[in-house]
Design a protein around this motif. Structure first.
Motif, PDB file in Angstrom:
ATOM      1  N   MET A   1       0.845  -1.177   0.000  1.00  0.00           N
ATOM      2  CA  MET A   1       0.000   0.000   0.000  1.00  0.00           C
ATOM      3  C   MET A   1       0.890   1.240   0.000  1.00  0.00           C
ATOM      4  SD  MET A   1      -3.178   0.790   2.469  1.00  0.00           S
ATOM      5  CE  MET A   1      -3.791   2.414   2.644  1.00  0.00           C
ATOM      6  N   ILE A   2       0.395   2.286  -0.555  1.00  0.00           N
ATOM      7  CA  ILE A   2       1.137   3.535  -0.620  1.00  0.00           C
ATOM      8  C   ILE A   2       1.249   4.124   0.786  1.00  0.00           C
ATOM      9  CG2 ILE A   2       1.126   5.872  -1.554  1.00  0.00           C
ATOM     10  CD1 ILE A   2      -0.486   4.789  -3.914  1.00  0.00           C
ATOM     11  N   ASP A   3       2.413   4.631   1.118  1.00  0.00           N
ATOM     12  CA  ASP A   3       2.624   5.264   2.417  1.00  0.00           C
ATOM     13  C   ASP A   3       1.977   6.647   2.403  1.00  0.00           C
ATOM     14  OD1 ASP A   3       3.501   5.879   4.935  1.00  0.00           O
ATOM     15  OD2 ASP A   3       5.465   6.584   4.243  1.00  0.00           O
ATOM     16  N   LEU A   4       0.965   6.828   3.216  1.00  0.00           N
ATOM     17  CA  LEU A   4       0.250   8.098   3.272  1.00  0.00           C
ATOM     18  C   LEU A   4       0.712   8.972   4.431  1.00  0.00           C
ATOM     19  CD1 LEU A   4      -3.321   6.758   2.491  1.00  0.00           C
ATOM     20  CD2 LEU A   4      -1.737   7.841   0.902  1.00  0.00           C
ATOM     21  N   GLY A   5       1.628   8.470   5.213  1.00  0.00           N
ATOM     22  CA  GLY A   5       2.170   9.253   6.311  1.00  0.00           C
ATOM     23  C   GLY A   5       1.135   9.533   7.387  1.00  0.00           C
ATOM     24  N   LYS A   6       1.256  10.701   7.973  1.00  0.00           N
ATOM     25  CA  LYS A   6       0.375  11.036   9.088  1.00  0.00           C
ATOM     26  C   LYS A   6      -1.051  11.361   8.647  1.00  0.00           C
ATOM     27  CE  LYS A   6       1.708  15.911   9.275  1.00  0.00           C
ATOM     28  NZ  LYS A   6       2.232  16.972  10.127  1.00  0.00           N
ATOM     29  N   TYR A   7      -1.267  11.473   7.343  1.00  0.00           N
ATOM     30  CA  TYR A   7      -2.612  11.777   6.837  1.00  0.00           C
ATOM     31  C   TYR A   7      -3.375  10.531   6.392  1.00  0.00           C
ATOM     32  CZ  TYR A   7      -0.669  16.455   6.773  1.00  0.00           C
ATOM     33  OH  TYR A   7      -0.083  17.628   7.138  1.00  0.00           O
ATOM     34  N   ALA A   8      -2.852   9.367   6.672  1.00  0.00           N
ATOM     35  CA  ALA A   8      -3.454   8.111   6.217  1.00  0.00           C
ATOM     36  C   ALA A   8      -4.916   7.989   6.654  1.00  0.00           C
ATOM     37  CB  ALA A   8      -2.653   6.924   6.723  1.00  0.00           C
ATOM     38  N   ALA A   9      -5.185   8.272   7.905  1.00  0.00           N
ATOM     39  CA  ALA A   9      -6.557   8.128   8.406  1.00  0.00           C
ATOM     40  C   ALA A   9      -7.507   9.088   7.684  1.00  0.00           C
ATOM     41  CB  ALA A   9      -6.601   8.382   9.911  1.00  0.00           C
ATOM     42  N   ASP A  10      -7.067  10.319   7.488  1.00  0.00           N
ATOM     43  CA  ASP A  10      -7.918  11.301   6.815  1.00  0.00           C
ATOM     44  C   ASP A  10      -8.167  10.924   5.355  1.00  0.00           C
ATOM     45  OD1 ASP A  10      -8.063  12.855   9.115  1.00  0.00           O
ATOM     46  OD2 ASP A  10      -6.259  13.999   8.574  1.00  0.00           O
ATOM     47  N   VAL A  11      -7.115  10.485   4.682  1.00  0.00           N
ATOM     48  CA  VAL A  11      -7.247  10.120   3.272  1.00  0.00           C
ATOM     49  C   VAL A  11      -8.141   8.902   3.123  1.00  0.00           C
ATOM     50  CG1 VAL A  11      -5.982   9.275   1.257  1.00  0.00           C
ATOM     51  CG2 VAL A  11      -5.049  11.168   2.604  1.00  0.00           C
ATOM     52  N   LEU A  12      -7.926   7.888   3.947  1.00  0.00           N
ATOM     53  CA  LEU A  12      -8.750   6.680   3.863  1.00  0.00           C
ATOM     54  C   LEU A  12     -10.209   6.974   4.229  1.00  0.00           C
ATOM     55  CD1 LEU A  12      -6.299   4.017   5.295  1.00  0.00           C
ATOM     56  CD2 LEU A  12      -6.918   4.434   2.900  1.00  0.00           C
ATOM     57  N   LEU A  13     -10.420   7.853   5.180  1.00  0.00           N
ATOM     58  CA  LEU A  13     -11.786   8.250   5.534  1.00  0.00           C
ATOM     59  C   LEU A  13     -12.451   8.959   4.355  1.00  0.00           C
ATOM     60  CD1 LEU A  13     -14.035   8.519   7.643  1.00  0.00           C
ATOM     61  CD2 LEU A  13     -12.974  10.668   8.364  1.00  0.00           C
ATOM     62  N   ALA A  14     -11.717   9.848   3.697  1.00  0.00           N
ATOM     63  CA  ALA A  14     -12.266  10.551   2.533  1.00  0.00           C
ATOM     64  C   ALA A  14     -12.591   9.565   1.413  1.00  0.00           C
ATOM     65  CB  ALA A  14     -11.281  11.603   2.041  1.00  0.00           C
ATOM     66  N   TYR A  15     -11.685   8.594   1.191  1.00  0.00           N
ATOM     67  CA  TYR A  15     -11.963   7.566   0.178  1.00  0.00           C
ATOM     68  C   TYR A  15     -13.214   6.767   0.544  1.00  0.00           C
ATOM     69  CZ  TYR A  15      -7.495   8.030  -2.340  1.00  0.00           C
ATOM     70  OH  TYR A  15      -6.459   8.471  -3.100  1.00  0.00           O
ATOM     71  N   GLY A  16     -13.340   6.404   1.808  1.00  0.00           N
ATOM     72  CA  GLY A  16     -14.495   5.633   2.260  1.00  0.00           C
ATOM     73  C   GLY A  16     -15.795   6.404   2.082  1.00  0.00           C
ATOM     74  N   ILE A  17     -15.781   7.670   2.454  1.00  0.00           N
ATOM     75  CA  ILE A  17     -16.986   8.498   2.304  1.00  0.00           C
ATOM     76  C   ILE A  17     -17.340   8.654   0.830  1.00  0.00           C
ATOM     77  CG2 ILE A  17     -17.874  10.845   2.582  1.00  0.00           C
ATOM     78  CD1 ILE A  17     -16.338  10.935   5.260  1.00  0.00           C
ATOM     79  N   SER A  18     -16.329   8.895   0.004  1.00  0.00           N
ATOM     80  CA  SER A  18     -16.576   9.047  -1.436  1.00  0.00           C
ATOM     81  C   SER A  18     -17.153   7.772  -2.023  1.00  0.00           C
ATOM     82  CB  SER A  18     -15.274   9.399  -2.163  1.00  0.00           C
ATOM     83  OG  SER A  18     -14.780  10.633  -1.710  1.00  0.00           O
ATOM     84  N   LEU A  19     -16.577   6.640  -1.662  1.00  0.00           N
ATOM     85  CA  LEU A  19     -17.077   5.365  -2.169  1.00  0.00           C
ATOM     86  C   LEU A  19     -18.508   5.129  -1.704  1.00  0.00           C
ATOM     87  CD1 LEU A  19     -16.447   2.793  -3.754  1.00  0.00           C
ATOM     88  CD2 LEU A  19     -15.580   1.811  -1.627  1.00  0.00           C
ATOM     89  N   GLY A  20     -18.777   5.453  -0.439  1.00  0.00           N
ATOM     90  CA  GLY A  20     -20.137   5.296   0.084  1.00  0.00           C
ATOM     91  C   GLY A  20     -21.142   6.163  -0.649  1.00  0.00           C
ATOM     92  N   LEU A  21     -20.758   7.396  -0.956  1.00  0.00           N
ATOM     93  CA  LEU A  21     -21.656   8.292  -1.689  1.00  0.00           C
ATOM     94  C   LEU A  21     -21.900   7.793  -3.107  1.00  0.00           C
ATOM     95  CD1 LEU A  21     -20.365  11.773  -0.499  1.00  0.00           C
ATOM     96  CD2 LEU A  21     -22.558  10.704   0.045  1.00  0.00           C
ATOM     97  N   ILE A  22     -20.869   7.309  -3.757  1.00  0.00           N
ATOM     98  CA  ILE A  22     -21.024   6.789  -5.121  1.00  0.00           C
ATOM     99  C   ILE A  22     -21.950   5.577  -5.128  1.00  0.00           C
ATOM    100  CG2 ILE A  22     -19.800   5.624  -7.010  1.00  0.00           C
ATOM    101  CD1 ILE A  22     -17.427   7.523  -6.368  1.00  0.00           C
TER     102      ILE A  22
END
Length: 55
Positions: A1-22
């Protein structure tokens, strides 16, 4: 998996919300299409019944 650093939780949450909306929009579209198809069939049945009663 790509290293997202300290923003991993925020990025994954945004991906999850986007996927849920789609997925939600696709589901809503499918539901509305099914409902509209049923409404159209009912309207066509009413029109045919009027035409058959008039002649």
């Amino acid at each position: 998996m790509i290293d997202l650093g300290k923003y991993a939780a925020d990025v994954l949450l945004a991906y999850g919300i986007s996927l849920g909306l789609i997925v939600g929009l696709i589901g809503l579209s499918m539901y509305r299409a099914k409902r509209m198809k049923a409404d159209l069939a009912a309207a066509e049945t009413r029109i045919e019944a009027r035409q058959n009663n008039g002649t």
